[in-house]
Design an enzyme around this catalytic site. Structure first.
Site, PDB file in Angstrom:
ATOM      1  N   SER A  36       0.850  -1.187   0.000  1.00 42.48           N
ATOM      2  CA  SER A  36       0.000   0.000   0.000  1.00 42.48           C
ATOM      3  C   SER A  36       0.881   1.230   0.000  1.00 42.48           C
ATOM      4  O   SER A  36       2.063   1.187   0.343  1.00 42.48           O
ATOM      5  CB  SER A  36      -0.934   0.016   1.211  1.00 42.48           C
ATOM      6  OG  SER A  36      -0.196   0.037   2.418  1.00 42.48           O
ATOM      7  N   GLY A  40      -2.721   3.727  -3.367  1.00 43.55           N
ATOM      8  CA  GLY A  40      -3.826   2.879  -2.943  1.00 43.55           C
ATOM      9  C   GLY A  40      -3.282   1.613  -2.313  1.00 43.55           C
ATOM     10  O   GLY A  40      -2.180   1.600  -1.789  1.00 43.55           O
ATOM     11  N   ASP A 165       7.272   6.857 -13.714  1.00 41.59           N
ATOM     12  CA  ASP A 165       7.708   6.375 -12.391  1.00 41.59           C
ATOM     13  C   ASP A 165       8.488   5.074 -12.548  1.00 41.59           C
ATOM     14  O   ASP A 165       8.218   4.079 -11.877  1.00 41.59           O
ATOM     15  CB  ASP A 165       6.505   6.172 -11.470  1.00 41.59           C
ATOM     16  CG  ASP A 165       6.905   6.104  -9.992  1.00 41.59           C
ATOM     17  OD1 ASP A 165       8.046   6.532  -9.662  1.00 41.59           O
ATOM     18  OD2 ASP A 165       6.107   5.619  -9.181  1.00 41.59           O
TER      19      ASP A 165
END
Length: 307
Positions: A36, A40, A165
């Site tokens: 997490s 999310g 990313d």
């Protein structure tokens, strides 16, 4: 803070998600929490119809940074879903899908957010954990990983997508085969020629122009991140931790690395964006072409704990 920016996206098919948590429960079972963060939560899961092991990502609506309007969908959906749909259905997807994680399903849960269901190759491990457990990666294996990662990013680029990313945590390694998949397009965007002035990726993988001026171009950002990633693989840790180190753009090698490998890392981590290679240049670099890629690249022990 919720960003209400939205765009219309045209796809070559009529794609519809399913609505409601009960609809999700008819098709899938939740398993243990895998991870997490700001993106999310991700859980292990299982498809009821055939027992397929999957990964289930829950996204709260208030964490979505950009929304997209899909054809045939009455409501906006997160950019991540739109990008995954585009990657899964674009020209060449069948050929190149192995390098990008595949979305199997998605659901809108009114009042809560979205659920995305992904394939989950087993046994697998993200590259961060792979390096943490095994230490620095041998150059021959790093070459194999880099070829696949660059190829997958070229596929994304061909479909008009930039990941934004690229890092070890977002590279999934199949422990049996050494094949990789790029995951987590939550920071991704549609590709454009002009500059980007927003960034939701990982700061220690971001380039000097973002740290100093809060802008960047898509491919020069990607290539800088690849330089950080390659250093991470062959040295066992990232080259820069602080902004002051990033803007100096001078990696200090902590392991005995070949001159050719050092050359590629330094090229990718050139201070000026225009001095960095293209993705095509990376694949043509002498270090990338010098691989002795045979034998059991992962060694005899393939019993690592899977995700």
């Amino acid at each position: 803070m919720l960003d209400n920016r939205s765009v219309d996206l045209q796809l070559d098919l009529d794609v519809k998600g399913k609505c409601g948590k009960e609809s999700f429960k008819k098709h899938y079972l939740f398993g243990e929490l895998l991870g997490s963060g700001g993106f999310g939560s991700v859980f292990a899961g299982q498809r009821i119809s055939d027992g397929l092991q999957v990964a289930i990502k829950q996204i709260s609506s208030d964490r979505v940074q950009q929304w997209v309007r899909l054809p045939g969908e009455p409501n906006l959906v997160p950019m991540e879903i739109a990008l995954l749909l585009k990657l899964g259905t674009g020209a060449g997807a069948g050929k190149c899908q192995h390098g990008v994680i595949r979305m199997l399903d998605w659901f809108k849960v009114p009042g809560q957010g979205f659920i995305i269901v992904f394939e989950r190759p087993l046994p697998c491990q993200d590259l961060f954990d792979f390096i943490t457990e095994r230490g620095a990666v041998e150059e021959s294996l790093a070459q194999r990983f880099m070829r696949q990662i660059v190829g997958a990013l070229q596929f994304c680029e061909a479909q008009g997508i930039v990941h934004r990313d690229v890092k070890d945590e977002n590279i999934l390694v199949d422990i049996r085969t050494g094949d990789i998949k790029i995951i987590d397009f939550g920071s991704g965007a549609l590709l454009k020629d002009n500059t980007y002035t927003e960034f939701e990726g990982t700061r220690v993988y971001s380039p000097p122009e973002w740290i100093l001026h809060q802008y960047y171009h898509a491919q020069s950002l990607t290539v800088w991140s690849l330089g950080v990633l390659l250093f991470d693989m062959v040295c066992g840790d990232i080259p820069f931790e602080r902004d002051s180190e990033i803007v100096q753009a001078t990696p200090i090698f902590t392991k005995r690395i070949s001159k050719e490998c050092q050359s590629l890392v330094r090229w990718c981590l050139a201070y000026r964006p225009e001095d960095r290679p293209s993705l095509e240049d990376i694949l043509l670099h002498p270090w990338m072409e010098s691989s002795d890629d045979n034998g059991d690249i992962l060694g005899e022990d393939t019993s690592l704990t899977s995700l």
